[in-house]
Enzyme design. Structure first.
Site, PDB file in Angstrom:
ATOM      1  N   LEU A   1       0.791  -1.228   0.000  1.00  0.00           N
ATOM      2  CA  LEU A   1       0.000   0.000   0.000  1.00  0.00           C
ATOM      3  C   LEU A   1       0.825   1.281   0.000  1.00  0.00           C
ATOM      4  CD1 LEU A   1      -2.839  -1.097   2.447  1.00  0.00           C
ATOM      5  CD2 LEU A   1      -2.693  -1.464  -0.019  1.00  0.00           C
ATOM      6  N   CYS A   2       2.162   1.193  -0.011  1.00  0.00           N
ATOM      7  CA  CYS A   2       2.987   2.389  -0.146  1.00  0.00           C
ATOM      8  C   CYS A   2       3.014   2.821  -1.610  1.00  0.00           C
ATOM      9  CB  CYS A   2       4.415   2.134   0.335  1.00  0.00           C
ATOM     10  SG  CYS A   2       4.586   2.149   2.110  1.00  0.00           S
ATOM     11  N   HIS A   3       2.983   4.120  -1.812  1.00  0.00           N
ATOM     12  CA  HIS A   3       3.021   4.665  -3.166  1.00  0.00           C
ATOM     13  C   HIS A   3       4.441   4.641  -3.725  1.00  0.00           C
ATOM     14  CE1 HIS A   3      -0.694   6.412  -1.559  1.00  0.00           C
ATOM     15  NE2 HIS A   3      -1.098   6.461  -2.816  1.00  0.00           N
TER      16      HIS A   3
ATOM     17  N   GLU B   1      10.119   5.608   3.797  1.00  0.00           N
ATOM     18  CA  GLU B   1      11.380   5.531   3.064  1.00  0.00           C
ATOM     19  C   GLU B   1      12.564   5.732   4.008  1.00  0.00           C
ATOM     20  OE1 GLU B   1       8.244   5.689   0.183  1.00  0.00           O
ATOM     21  OE2 GLU B   1       8.553   6.847   2.001  1.00  0.00           O
TER      22      GLU B   1
ATOM     23  N   ASP C   1      24.785  -8.328   8.023  1.00  0.00           N
ATOM     24  CA  ASP C   1      25.216  -9.310   7.030  1.00  0.00           C
ATOM     25  C   ASP C   1      26.722  -9.284   6.815  1.00  0.00           C
ATOM     26  OD1 ASP C   1      24.801 -11.290   4.916  1.00  0.00           O
ATOM     27  OD2 ASP C   1      25.311  -9.649   3.554  1.00  0.00           O
TER      28      ASP C   1
END
Length: 177
Positions: free
Chosen positions: A76-78, A115, A129
């Site tokens: 649902l993020c644009h 973001e 990592d």
């Protein structure tokens, strides 16, 4: 459904918010987080001695790439045309921790909080990592929104705390540009 949950319709179904009628404004968000590690791993990152290479350089690139792909990661993020991503790191010798700060900017119809938060998260995961061969006990924590500006809701600044002061310099540097 309560009115404050904009990602649901009147029947409680998930939906993407329609931002088509909103004005495009300058928007900026800053998020931060911490990754703590063993003294050995911390000293190796600080000295640039991790065998996989430049840990913070790779983490910075990963965070920038992640900020540009949030719509592919979070439902649902644009999709956004991000105009700027800055990621900085600071070392906390006493805690063997690296503080990560990300600021994301856009001129658009919706905010960039997700973001900035995603950039911090992916930068931390990248550090993990690259360092896991030395320390598998690392802990990523305190991922939080520090500040956001622009849009209908205007300015938000997280109340000051001991954790916040390490990142204030990052934000003040970017505001002063």
């Amino acid at each position: 459904m309560p009115d404050q949950f904009t990602h649901f319709d009147a029947n409680g179904n998930a939906r993407m918010v329609d931002v088509g009628g909103k004005d495009a404004t300058d928007r900026r968000a800053t998020a931060a987080g911490t990754i703590s590690m063993s003294r050995q791993a911390y000293d190796m990152v600080h000295a640039g001695a991790i065998k996989k290479g430049d840990v913070l350089g790779v983490a910075r690139i990963a965070g920038i790439m992640a900020a540009k792909k949030v719509d592919q990661l979070i439902p649902l993020c644009h999709p956004l045309a991000v105009t700027r991503v800055d990621i900085d790191f600071s070392f906390d010798d006493a805690r063997c921790a690296i503080e990560i700060a990300a600021t994301v900017s856009i001129t658009g119809r919706t905010g960039v909080e997700m973001e900035a938060l995603t950039a911090v998260s992916i930068a931390a995961l990248t550090i993990y990592d690259m360092c896991k061969s030395v320390d598998k006990t690392m802990v990523m924590s305190d991922i939080r929104l520090l500040r956001k500006s622009g849009g209908k809701s205007g300015l938000f600044v997280r109340p000051s705390s001991a954790c916040y002061t390490a990142v204030e310099e990052h934000e003040n540097h970017l505001v002063g540009e």
